[in-house]
Design an enzyme around this catalytic site. Structure first.
Site, PDB file in Angstrom:
ATOM      1  CG  HIS A  87      80.414 -49.975  20.430  1.00 43.17           C
ATOM      2  ND1 HIS A  87      81.601 -49.333  20.162  1.00 43.17           N
ATOM      3  CD2 HIS A  87      79.628 -49.796  19.319  1.00 43.17           C
ATOM      4  CE1 HIS A  87      81.546 -48.791  18.955  1.00 43.17           C
ATOM      5  NE2 HIS A  87      80.382 -49.061  18.413  1.00 43.17           N
ATOM      6  CG  HIS A 161      77.645 -44.925  17.682  1.00 38.63           C
ATOM      7  ND1 HIS A 161      77.320 -44.784  16.357  1.00 38.63           N
ATOM      8  CD2 HIS A 161      78.407 -46.048  17.767  1.00 38.63           C
ATOM      9  CE1 HIS A 161      77.840 -45.795  15.666  1.00 38.63           C
ATOM     10  NE2 HIS A 161      78.524 -46.564  16.505  1.00 38.63           N
ATOM     11  CD  GLU A 283      81.569 -44.887  15.864  1.00 38.72           C
ATOM     12  OE1 GLU A 283      81.896 -45.709  16.733  1.00 38.72           O
ATOM     13  OE2 GLU A 283      81.239 -45.213  14.703  1.00 38.72           O
TER      14      GLU A 283
END
Length: 318
Positions: A87, A161, A283
């Protein structure tokens, strides 16, 4: 700083820290307001957010292997833990104070736009990256649009998210899920792609027809990458209790579906507590580790191009 936009169908509350969604309020079948996302009380709470709740993720959402990648003959090293870069690294876009670029709070199509600049080689990524996200309400839909440009060839994979629960409490085990995906990405024990694709048919990942999540044979949680067929909606989530249905549409090639078993003892907004399998994430993005998988669709962004990730969440009651 907190910003609220709303129309006659939906109310959205965001923070500029991480360009984060805190609340997304829609009406249930009885006309009651339901906050369908998990959120914390204050912006400060998001500074300790190991699950990236509600945040904008980048520069590269998902996992990258090998401690980095090569691009045009140059090696770029990224922060890794146990062989995985996740991420966007230690200080990804989720930890930045995005600037409020513009907002319109009146009318049936209000919006808020945040922007941030990530300098060349921040977290190891090449190029000065200029990123924006626009949250726009249109009727009974929320449209999330990420855009980005770069001054050097780079890789990019942005996503949101948010954690959804259409009851606003308890868990999503009695929600119905439908996924417009016939194939998922095989992952290894570090949740990195092996490079292979597997059919969902005959597996616990087969949601081609609506199924109650907790009643799915073999269900033990999902944290997987589903290849989308390119037909909308990509996913449909429905709560029989509230009657709220959410359809997810996107221009992306895949979506990670994540149903966390346990988010710890964290207390959420208004003291709300959730059970195990509290929520589900969609996502929307390209494939993880694409920079190291030449057979995957390219995640490269060139100068002069504009990256665009568009996802629409449409809410109905039935």
């Amino acid at each position: 700083m907190k910003h609220t936009i709303k129309n006659s169908h939906i109310s959205l509350v965001t923070f500029n820290y991480g360009a984060t969604i805190q609340q997304l309020i829609v009406k249930d079948k009885n006309g009651n307001d339901i906050n369908v996302v998990l959120g914390f009380e204050t912006e400060e709470d998001y500074k300790n957010n190991p699950f990236y709740i509600g945040a904008s993720i980048g520069r590269y959402a998902g996992r990258i292997s090998q401690g980095g990648f090569s691009l045009n003959g140059t090696d770029y090293k990224l922060h890794q833990e146990n062989g995985v870069h996740l991420h966007g690294g230690r200080n990804g876009l989720n930890k930045k104070n995005w600037k409020l670029e513009k907002a319109e709070t009146e009318g049936e199509s209000p919006f808020v736009t945040y922007a941030v600049t990530s300098p060349d080689l921040e977290e190891g990524y090449p190029g000065t990256l200029k990123v924006s996200v626009t949250y726009r309400l249109t009727g009974n839909s929320l449209k999330i649009t990420y855009e980005a440009t770069t001054d050097k060839t780079t890789v990019i994979n942005l996503t949101n998210h948010a954690y959804f629960n259409l009851e606003g409490r308890n868990s999503i085990l009695n929600h119905e899920l439908e996924l417009n995906s016939e194939v998922f990405v095989e992952l290894d024990d570090k949740l990195l792609p092996t490079g292979d694709f597997l059919p969902v048919k005959g597996t616990s990942y087969d949601f081609l027809s609506p199924e109650v999540i907790g009643a799915k044979p073999g269900f033990s949680g999902i944290d997987d990458v589903f290849v989308l067929k390119g037909q909308d909606p990509a996913a449909t989530l429905y709560s029989p209790e509230t009657g709220i249905e959410m359809k997810v549409s996107t221009n992306q090639r895949a979506t990670v579906v994540f149903t966390p078993e346990d988010l710890g003892t964290t207390e959420f907004l208004n003291g709300t507590r959730y059970g195990n399998f509290s929520s589900i994430c969609f996502e929307a993005q390209t494939f993880p580790d694409a920079p190291n998988k030449p057979d995957f669709p390219s995640a490269v962004l060139e100068p002069g191009e504009t990256y665009r990730n568009e996802t629409v969440l449409q809410f109905n009651v039935r």
